[in-house]
Write a protein that holds these residues in place. Sequence first.
Motif, PDB file in Angstrom:
ATOM      1  N   ARG A  48       0.824  -1.216   0.000  1.00 16.05           N
ATOM      2  CA  ARG A  48       0.000   0.000   0.000  1.00 16.05           C
ATOM      3  C   ARG A  48       0.857   1.264   0.000  1.00 16.05           C
ATOM      4  O   ARG A  48       0.369   2.349   0.276  1.00 16.05           O
ATOM      5  CB  ARG A  48      -0.898   0.014   1.239  1.00 16.05           C
ATOM      6  CG  ARG A  48      -1.934  -1.111   1.246  1.00 16.05           C
ATOM      7  CD  ARG A  48      -3.026  -0.896   2.279  1.00 16.05           C
ATOM      8  NE  ARG A  48      -3.698   0.377   2.056  1.00 16.05           N
ATOM      9  CZ  ARG A  48      -3.842   1.321   2.998  1.00 16.05           C
ATOM     10  NH1 ARG A  48      -3.376   1.154   4.203  1.00 16.05           N
ATOM     11  NH2 ARG A  48      -4.465   2.446   2.727  1.00 16.05           N
ATOM     12  N   GLU A  51      -0.139   4.569  -2.081  1.00 13.99           N
ATOM     13  CA  GLU A  51      -1.288   5.250  -1.487  1.00 13.99           C
ATOM     14  C   GLU A  51      -0.883   5.961  -0.200  1.00 13.99           C
ATOM     15  O   GLU A  51      -1.249   7.108   0.045  1.00 13.99           O
ATOM     16  CB  GLU A  51      -2.370   4.209  -1.201  1.00 13.99           C
ATOM     17  CG  GLU A  51      -3.635   4.754  -0.614  1.00 13.99           C
ATOM     18  CD  GLU A  51      -4.633   3.637  -0.315  1.00 13.99           C
ATOM     19  OE1 GLU A  51      -5.418   3.822   0.635  1.00 13.99           O
ATOM     20  OE2 GLU A  51      -4.619   2.604  -1.001  1.00 13.99           O
ATOM     21  N   GLN A  52      -0.108   5.275   0.631  1.00 15.28           N
ATOM     22  CA  GLN A  52       0.319   5.865   1.891  1.00 15.28           C
ATOM     23  C   GLN A  52       1.306   7.011   1.689  1.00 15.28           C
ATOM     24  O   GLN A  52       1.307   7.969   2.458  1.00 15.28           O
ATOM     25  CB  GLN A  52       0.905   4.789   2.798  1.00 15.28           C
ATOM     26  CG  GLN A  52      -0.153   3.839   3.296  1.00 15.28           C
ATOM     27  CD  GLN A  52       0.422   2.696   4.109  1.00 15.28           C
ATOM     28  OE1 GLN A  52       1.611   2.412   4.052  1.00 15.28           O
ATOM     29  NE2 GLN A  52      -0.425   2.027   4.857  1.00 15.28           N
ATOM     30  N   ALA A  54       1.262   9.168  -0.703  1.00 16.57           N
ATOM     31  CA  ALA A  54       0.449  10.340  -1.024  1.00 16.57           C
ATOM     32  C   ALA A  54      -0.159  10.931   0.244  1.00 16.57           C
ATOM     33  O   ALA A  54      -0.175  12.154   0.429  1.00 16.57           O
ATOM     34  CB  ALA A  54      -0.638   9.961  -2.023  1.00 16.57           C
ATOM     35  N   GLU A  55      -0.653  10.060   1.125  1.00 20.78           N
ATOM     36  CA  GLU A  55      -1.259  10.524   2.373  1.00 20.78           C
ATOM     37  C   GLU A  55      -0.221  11.102   3.323  1.00 20.78           C
ATOM     38  O   GLU A  55      -0.433  12.147   3.929  1.00 20.78           O
ATOM     39  CB  GLU A  55      -1.983   9.366   3.072  1.00 20.78           C
ATOM     40  CG  GLU A  55      -3.196   8.864   2.330  1.00 20.78           C
ATOM     41  CD  GLU A  55      -3.753   7.574   2.913  1.00 20.78           C
ATOM     42  OE1 GLU A  55      -3.272   7.138   3.985  1.00 20.78           O
ATOM     43  OE2 GLU A  55      -4.657   7.001   2.298  1.00 20.78           O
ATOM     44  N   ASN A  56       0.906  10.422   3.483  1.00 22.49           N
ATOM     45  CA  ASN A  56       1.908  10.821   4.473  1.00 22.49           C
ATOM     46  C   ASN A  56       2.747  12.011   4.046  1.00 22.49           C
ATOM     47  O   ASN A  56       3.073  12.873   4.858  1.00 22.49           O
ATOM     48  CB  ASN A  56       2.828   9.649   4.809  1.00 22.49           C
ATOM     49  CG  ASN A  56       2.087   8.518   5.486  1.00 22.49           C
ATOM     50  OD1 ASN A  56       1.040   8.718   6.088  1.00 22.49           O
ATOM     51  ND2 ASN A  56       2.619   7.321   5.367  1.00 22.49           N
ATOM     52  N   GLY A  58       2.084  14.042   1.209  1.00 25.93           N
ATOM     53  CA  GLY A  58       1.331  15.059   0.471  1.00 25.93           C
ATOM     54  C   GLY A  58       0.797  16.160   1.370  1.00 25.93           C
ATOM     55  O   GLY A  58       1.083  16.203   2.572  1.00 25.93           O
ATOM     56  N   GLN A  60      -2.051  16.695   2.748  1.00 26.84           N
ATOM     57  CA  GLN A  60      -2.831  16.290   3.919  1.00 26.84           C
ATOM     58  C   GLN A  60      -1.967  15.620   4.978  1.00 26.84           C
ATOM     59  O   GLN A  60      -2.420  15.393   6.090  1.00 26.84           O
ATOM     60  CB  GLN A  60      -4.000  15.379   3.521  1.00 26.84           C
ATOM     61  CG  GLN A  60      -3.599  14.024   2.995  1.00 26.84           C
ATOM     62  CD  GLN A  60      -3.325  13.993   1.492  1.00 26.84           C
ATOM     63  OE1 GLN A  60      -2.962  14.994   0.886  1.00 26.84           O
ATOM     64  NE2 GLN A  60      -3.501  12.828   0.892  1.00 26.84           N
ATOM     65  N   GLY A  61      -0.710  15.297   4.644  1.00 29.13           N
ATOM     66  CA  GLY A  61       0.219  14.692   5.598  1.00 29.13           C
ATOM     67  C   GLY A  61       1.198  15.728   6.122  1.00 29.13           C
ATOM     68  O   GLY A  61       0.804  16.789   6.586  1.00 29.13           O
ATOM     69  N   GLN A  70      -0.826  10.993  -9.620  1.00 32.23           N
ATOM     70  CA  GLN A  70      -1.181   9.772  -8.915  1.00 32.23           C
ATOM     71  C   GLN A  70      -2.153   9.008  -9.803  1.00 32.23           C
ATOM     72  O   GLN A  70      -3.054   9.589 -10.391  1.00 32.23           O
ATOM     73  CB  GLN A  70      -1.826  10.090  -7.571  1.00 32.23           C
ATOM     74  CG  GLN A  70      -2.035   8.866  -6.709  1.00 32.23           C
ATOM     75  CD  GLN A  70      -2.443   9.230  -5.303  1.00 32.23           C
ATOM     76  OE1 GLN A  70      -2.801  10.348  -5.015  1.00 32.23           O
ATOM     77  NE2 GLN A  70      -2.402   8.267  -4.416  1.00 32.23           N
ATOM     78  N   GLY A  74      -4.395   4.500  -7.281  1.00 26.01           N
ATOM     79  CA  GLY A  74      -3.638   4.871  -6.088  1.00 26.01           C
ATOM     80  C   GLY A  74      -2.375   4.058  -5.906  1.00 26.01           C
ATOM     81  O   GLY A  74      -1.687   4.188  -4.908  1.00 26.01           O
TER      82      GLY A  74
END
Length: 120
Positions: A48, A51-52, A54-56, A58, A60-61, A70, A74
Amino acid sequence: NCFAQVEDQGLENAVVFDLLNTEYHGLTVNTGNFVRAALKGFVASPQRYAEQAAENFGPQGNGLCTVVRQSNSGKRFYGYCRELGNEQDVNASEVSACAYPKYKLHKQYYSYGVNEFCSR
């Protein structure tokens, strides 16, 4: 760029980070923080990771990367990144007894006192 090659080769899972220079010496000093953080994330969850990432990394992280591209699934991520985010620097001596005291570090990269072995 590397991401275009990833797409051309049809890789299903891939993460590409374009990392900006820092005021220090490339991968030998500061950039190693980012590389270590990326590697720790990958080892924790390789399936994963795109996807992670991008979250961590990006907006929003920790905000270190602007998400350039992206995939819809994902599973592929391309980020244009910088070494340091919005955190304040701290003296290395506050983070680790092993660190060179005059370095400035970001706390987001460190687990305080965990797995710390020094040659002192």
